[in-house]
Write a protein that holds these residues in place. Structure first.
Motif, mmCIF file in Angstrom:
data_model
loop_
_atom_site.group_PDB
_atom_site.id
_atom_site.type_symbol
_atom_site.label_atom_id
_atom_site.label_comp_id
_atom_site.label_asym_id
_atom_site.label_seq_id
_atom_site.Cartn_x
_atom_site.Cartn_y
_atom_site.Cartn_z
ATOM 1 N N GLN A 185 -7.545 4.829 -1.325
ATOM 2 C CA GLN A 185 -6.520 4.136 -0.558
ATOM 3 C C GLN A 185 -7.074 2.852 0.051
ATOM 4 O O GLN A 185 -6.370 1.848 0.155
ATOM 5 C CB GLN A 185 -5.952 5.054 0.534
ATOM 6 C CG GLN A 185 -4.714 4.521 1.234
ATOM 7 C CD GLN A 185 -3.529 4.351 0.303
ATOM 8 O OE1 GLN A 185 -3.585 3.550 -0.634
ATOM 9 N NE2 GLN A 185 -2.460 5.080 0.564
ATOM 10 N N GLY A 209 3.230 -0.758 4.087
ATOM 11 C CA GLY A 209 2.676 0.541 3.735
ATOM 12 C C GLY A 209 3.751 1.607 3.731
ATOM 13 O O GLY A 209 4.366 1.868 4.770
ATOM 14 N N VAL A 245 0.877 -1.172 0.000
ATOM 15 C CA VAL A 245 0.000 0.000 0.000
ATOM 16 C C VAL A 245 0.912 1.217 0.000
ATOM 17 O O VAL A 245 1.578 1.511 0.997
ATOM 18 C CB VAL A 245 -0.924 0.027 1.235
ATOM 19 C CG1 VAL A 245 -1.852 1.233 1.160
ATOM 20 C CG2 VAL A 245 -1.745 -1.259 1.335
ATOM 21 N N ILE A 252 4.328 -0.240 8.564
ATOM 22 C CA ILE A 252 4.081 1.069 7.954
ATOM 23 C C ILE A 252 5.283 1.977 8.162
ATOM 24 O O ILE A 252 5.754 2.142 9.288
ATOM 25 C CB ILE A 252 2.827 1.732 8.558
ATOM 26 C CG1 ILE A 252 1.573 0.933 8.190
ATOM 27 C CG2 ILE A 252 2.692 3.176 8.085
ATOM 28 C CD1 ILE A 252 0.303 1.481 8.817
ATOM 29 N N VAL A 255 -5.880 -1.034 -0.203
ATOM 30 C CA VAL A 255 -5.749 -2.006 0.889
ATOM 31 C C VAL A 255 -6.448 -3.316 0.506
ATOM 32 O O VAL A 255 -5.901 -4.412 0.706
ATOM 33 C CB VAL A 255 -6.340 -1.440 2.194
ATOM 34 C CG1 VAL A 255 -6.373 -2.525 3.282
ATOM 35 C CG2 VAL A 255 -5.524 -0.252 2.685
ATOM 36 N N GLN A 291 1.947 5.447 -0.969
ATOM 37 C CA GLN A 291 1.416 6.791 -0.776
ATOM 38 C C GLN A 291 0.500 7.172 -1.931
ATOM 39 O O GLN A 291 -0.535 7.800 -1.738
ATOM 40 C CB GLN A 291 2.563 7.786 -0.654
ATOM 41 C CG GLN A 291 2.119 9.223 -0.434
ATOM 42 C CD GLN A 291 3.298 10.150 -0.180
ATOM 43 O OE1 GLN A 291 4.437 9.717 -0.105
ATOM 44 N NE2 GLN A 291 3.018 11.429 -0.057
ATOM 45 N N PRO A 321 1.298 5.408 3.698
ATOM 46 C CA PRO A 321 -0.048 5.177 3.137
ATOM 47 C C PRO A 321 -1.042 6.285 3.449
ATOM 48 O O PRO A 321 -2.078 6.380 2.794
ATOM 49 C CB PRO A 321 -0.473 3.863 3.794
ATOM 50 C CG PRO A 321 0.301 3.808 5.068
ATOM 51 C CD PRO A 321 1.627 4.428 4.745
#
Length: 248
Positions: free
Chosen positions: A160, A177, A98, A209, A164, A100, A180
């Motif tokens: 977004q 991520g 995932v 993340i 996912v 940006q 994200p």
């Protein structure tokens, strides 16, 4: 003998990993002598300034890049010396991404974007059931009523969440991520973070993340602080904050 403590719950194992890039005659060390173990079902946030090595770490875990030295083992699979074809197959089997930027196909609806990922995944399977449908995956991230909308008809947070759901299509062992929530306002960022946290808790998927956003650390089970290509510190949150309660 390995310097890191590996158990049956260990999903990500990095042993004395280095990554060096050559830019003309200049050699840049992006990651230096890094040891790391992440367990199955962990929700991990990696914090650090630009150029600290956090995205390089994510790329090595995800098989986007290979280490200059050291060893990388993901879900029991040693990918250290894999060639590009092997890394492509590894990513397809094991990792969900995932980013940006949502990277959705603009001419496909939300359902079709996720279904495209499902088709790629099924193409690589030798046996087994069909698994969940695109509609079921989108319902899991709260988009059950937006199936036939094109990306241009969805908000940034909704796009977004489609990303996912697309990442979930392969039932990955780990979702990575990279910033994200970076292009989202705080309200839609919370919705995306909530979706990733719910996937982590309901399915036991490990989530990692990378972010510059310090307040997001409160959501994680564990926080890694990066500085100058090394892990400068680790923080364990005994009581992670629900994403909807985070302020940034």
């Amino acid at each position: 003998m390995s310097k890191v403590a590996v158990t049956q719950d260990s999903l990500v194992v990095l042993e004395d990993v280095e990554k060096t890039y050559h830019m003309g005659e200049v050699e840049v060390t992006a990651l230096s002598h890094t040891d790391l173990v992440l367990d199955r079902g962990e929700f991990v946030v990696i914090l650090g300034p630009s150029g600290s090595g956090k995205t390089t770490l994510l790329n090595l875990i995800g098989g986007i890049d290979s280490p200059t030295a050291g060893r990388v083992v993901i879900d029991g699979e040693d990918i250290t010396h894999y060639r590009q074809r092997q890394l492509t197959l590894f990513r397809r089997r094991t990792v969900g991404f995932v980013f940006q930027f949502f990277n959705l196909i603009p001419t496909l609806t939300a359902r079709e974007n996720v279904d495209f990922a499902l088709q790629l995944t099924r193409r690589g399977r030798r046996r087994g059931g069909e698994g969940e449908s695109a509609a079921e995956l989108l319902a899991k991230v709260g988009l059950g009523e937006r199936l036939e909308h094109f990306p241009s008809q969805l908000s940034g947070g909704e796009q977004q969440r489609v990303a996912v759901a697309r990442a979930l299509a392969k039932k990955p062992a780990v979702i990575l991520g990279d910033e994200p929530t970076g292009n989202l306002d705080f309200r839609t960022g919370k919705l995306v973070l909530s979706a990733m946290r719910e996937v982590n808790r309901l399915l036991g998927t490990t989530v990692v993340i990378v972010t510059h956003n310090q307040p997001l650390a409160a959501v994680a089970d564990r926080v890694l602080h990066f500085r100058e290509g090394r892990i400068a510190g680790t923080q364990v949150n005994a009581h992670p904050v629900p994403p909807e309660d985070v302020e940034w």
